[in-house]
Structures are given as structure tokens and as C-alpha cells.
Motif scaffolding. Structure first.
Motif, PDB file in Angstrom:
ATOM      1  N   TYR A 188     -34.115  -9.507 -12.766  1.00 11.86           N
ATOM      2  CA  TYR A 188     -35.050  -8.542 -13.351  1.00 11.86           C
ATOM      3  C   TYR A 188     -36.375  -8.810 -12.479  1.00 11.86           C
ATOM      4  O   TYR A 188     -36.851 -10.171 -12.134  1.00 11.86           O
TER       5      TYR A 188
ATOM      6  N   GLY B 127     -34.753   2.367 -16.214  1.00 10.38           N
ATOM      7  CA  GLY B 127     -35.374   0.929 -16.638  1.00 10.38           C
ATOM      8  C   GLY B 127     -36.315   0.724 -17.674  1.00 10.38           C
ATOM      9  O   GLY B 127     -36.091  -0.377 -18.466  1.00 10.38           O
TER      10      GLY B 127
ATOM     11  N   SER C  46     -32.880  -4.238 -11.653  1.00  5.00           N
ATOM     12  CA  SER C  46     -32.521  -3.963 -12.821  1.00  5.00           C
ATOM     13  C   SER C  46     -31.029  -3.529 -13.067  1.00  5.00           C
ATOM     14  O   SER C  46     -30.482  -3.144 -12.013  1.00  5.00           O
TER      15      SER C  46
END
Length: 350
Positions: free
Chosen positions: A156, A279, A133
């Protein structure tokens, strides 16, 4: 068969978590994958396991084109260094804890001396770093080295639901959070202590924490108000069933690299509420989900009470706004390109 299909990838891990196994599956569709799972043993036993890894690599590294490792930790040191010696490209997935440094809660690989050395060596000598991330990438550059940006690529993590469940009413559980933890310090990182205080402030709703064991379970059991239920680790099928029977899912982590449990809850029809940081912030970005900007019980209470009355159509829209951004097809394409880029660079220099 294309050249990329002949690429042999040596996949090294010290955990066998589902998200790591998913990467094995995604890469195996295009490449030949050989996996080595290092047993994590406390004490001097780890030396024996590292010697086994060293011997395995000396016998097998020449048969492979690329080394792929999850987490920049002690198990990655030998593969990365041997990769340099044998002219093999190495890729490390930066999963979160290896980029983190939160000394207050003793969280992060760097909080221990050997871990600090491991992170420095592996990130310095790996050819490519793949943070899961933007938050993880920024933590890596801040806590390890700003120079790592030139060889880092954000891909991701991913989640692929079996199906999307619309909210059905009523659901037995009002508010749920998922935290796989056995140690007390993990509770603070994942914001479970805050979740307990929020539950205490809203006695008219029932709350559930799933996944606790050991000292983490005991700590929460002592602190829990009467409207909070604590459940230990459960099989994934049971967790899915619980999520499908929950109205809201909360994630109040003080440090969260990605947040797969939050995505699972959204797919199951839970309305998401998260701490607008790390995140969690990235997952809920530009959606109709609700967030809190500070870990304020009052702020969380307002959002939870409001969310209990949302229409099914809003949850369906949130599913459409969030889940397509983190499909495994997107991650698979990114990982394939990453492996191919290292293999092609290796051939150019050969």
C-alpha cells in the motif's frame, strides 16, 4: 556494512510527485539511490528524451543491482528491456492509471495504442510488480493479464501526518473535496461532477473543490451552484490549513487507486465520506466512516447531513482505525524486502 546496504538502486520516474519522492526517501535509508527523471515532453520531443534515457542507461546500468520504476508506461520500456539484457532485476510500482482501462472516459494508459504496448511490454518483462492497493492489483490482472499475479505483491501507498487534529467546531468549510485536475475527463474519474450535484442538493451547506485548473476549472465554474467554491491548485501548507478548517471530506471517485487526499483530510480532523468502491473502499474498510454504495445524490445527502453532527470522539476513533494501516514504516519495510528479494535472486543466479 551489511550486503543489503551496498545494494545500488536505479530509481526511474517520469513524474516528480510527492508520493514518488517519498519512495526515494524511504529506500535511501537502506540503499544507495541514483535517480533519473525523464522529462515528459509532448510530440516528437519525447523521442529525444528517450534517447537520453537510453544513453544514460548504457553508461550506468552496470553500476546498479536493481532498477526501480514508478508506473508501467513508456518511460519504463527501455529500462526493463535493458535490465533483461544486462541481467538486472527490475521492479515497477503499479500506481493506478497504468492498471486502469476506462474507455468511456479515455482513462488509463491502455486507452492509447503506444500506452497499451508500453503496459504489456513493461509488465511482461519486469521481475516484480508492486500495485499500491488490492483494487489496483485486480485492475491490473483484469485489464492487462491474469498471469501477472505470480510476480505481483501489494504494498500500500503510505501517508505520514505531521500530527493528528481533532475536530474543532465550528469550521469555516462544511464539505471539501480535493482533485488535482486540468482536464475535464479527470473530473468524471474523480467524481467531481457528482460532488457538484450533491452540493446543489444541499444548499444549506457550503462546499469547496480544491485543485482545479484549465478546462476542468472552467467546466466546474459553469456548473457550480452558489454554495460551491472552486479553488485552483494551492501549496501543500495551504491545503493542510483548508482541511483543518473543513468539517467533512468527500471522495466520490469512479476509479481511485488509493486516495492520499482522503487520508490527509482524516488526519486533519475531517469526517470522511466516500464512494464504497475501489481504493476508497479499501481505505475506509472496517471503520466508522460513512460510505455510499451508489453514486446517488439522495444517498450522499443523507450521509452528509448525518455526518455534520458527529462527535469529536468519533473522528478520533476513525483516525485510529484507518491511519495506522497505511504508515510509511509499513511501506518502507515492504519496499526494502522487495528490493532485497530481487538482489538476492540476482546473486543466486550469478
Amino acid at each position: 556494512m551489511s550486503e543489503s546496504k551496498k545494494t545500488r538502486v536505479l530509481f526511474i520516474k517520469h513524474l516528480n510527485s510527492s508520493f514518488i519522492r517519498r519512495d526515494e526517501m524511504l529506500l535511501s535509508e537502506k540503499f544507495t539511490i541514483d535517480t533519473y527523471l525523464l522529462r515528459t515532453i509532448k510530440g516528437l520531443g519525447v523521442i529525444r528524451e528517450l534517447i537520453k534515457l537510453l544513453l544514460f542507461l548504457l553508461r550506468n546500468i552496470s553500476k546498479h543491482d536493481v532498477i526501480y520504476i514508478w508506473f508501467a508506461d513508456f518511460h519504463a520500456v527501455i529500462p526493463v528491456i535493458l535490465g533483461r539484457l544486462f541481467h538486472k532485476k527490475s521492479i515497477i510500482v503499479i500506481g493506478g492509471v497504468d492498471a486502469a482501462y476506462v474507455p468511456k472516459y479515455k482513462y488509463g494508459t491502455k486507452t492509447k495504442l503506444f500506452g497499451r504496448l508500453s503496459v504489456w511490454l513493461t509488465t511482461k518483462y519486469a521481475n516484480l510488480l508492486l500495485p499500491v492497493s488490492q483494487f489496483t492489483a485486480e485492475a491490473l490482472f483484469k485489464n492487462v493479464s491474469t498471469h501477472l499475479g505470480s510476480k505481483s505483491q501489494i504494498i500500500y501507498n503510505c501517508f505520514e501526518p505531521d500530527s493528528l487534529i481533532a475536530k474543532t467546531s465550528p469550521r469555516a468549510i462544511d464539505v471539501i473535496t480535493v482533485c488535482l485536475a486540468s482536464r475535464e475527463k479527470t473530473l468524471y474519474i474523480k467524481g467531481v461532477d457528482f460532488f457538484i450535484e450533491v452540493a446543489r442538493a444541499i444548499p444549506q451547506l457550503n462546499f469547496t473543490i480544491v485543485g482545479l485548473s484549465g478546462e476542468a476549472y472552467e467546466f466546474c465554474a459553469k456548473k457550480a451552484p452558489s454554495n460551491l467554491k472552486i479553488i485552483g491548485p494551492v501549496a501543500h501548507s495551504k491545503l493542510q490549513n483548508m482541511l483543518q478548517n473543513s468539517s467533512l471530506i468527500c471522495q466520490f471517485s469512479r476509479h481511485e487507486a488509493f486516495g492520499l487526499a482522503l487520508l490527509e483530510g482524516i488526519a486533519a480532523g475531517c469526517f470522511p465520506i466516500g464512494y464504497n468502491f475501489g481504493g476508497t473502499k479499501e481505505l475506509l474498510y472496517e471503520s466508522e466512516a460513512l460510505t455510499i454504495d451508489t453514486l446517488s445524490v439522495t444517498e450522499a445527502k443523507i450521509q452528509i447531513v448525518q455526518a455534520m453532527n458527529v462527535e469529536t470522539s468519533k473522528i478520533t476513533r476513525i483516525q485510529q482505525q484507518i491511519l495506522p494501516r497505511f504508515t510509511c514504516k509499513i511501506r518502507q519495510k515492504g519496499l526494502e524486502k522487495a528490493v532485497e528479494s530481487q538482489y538476492l535472486n540476482l546473486n543466486k543466479k550469478s
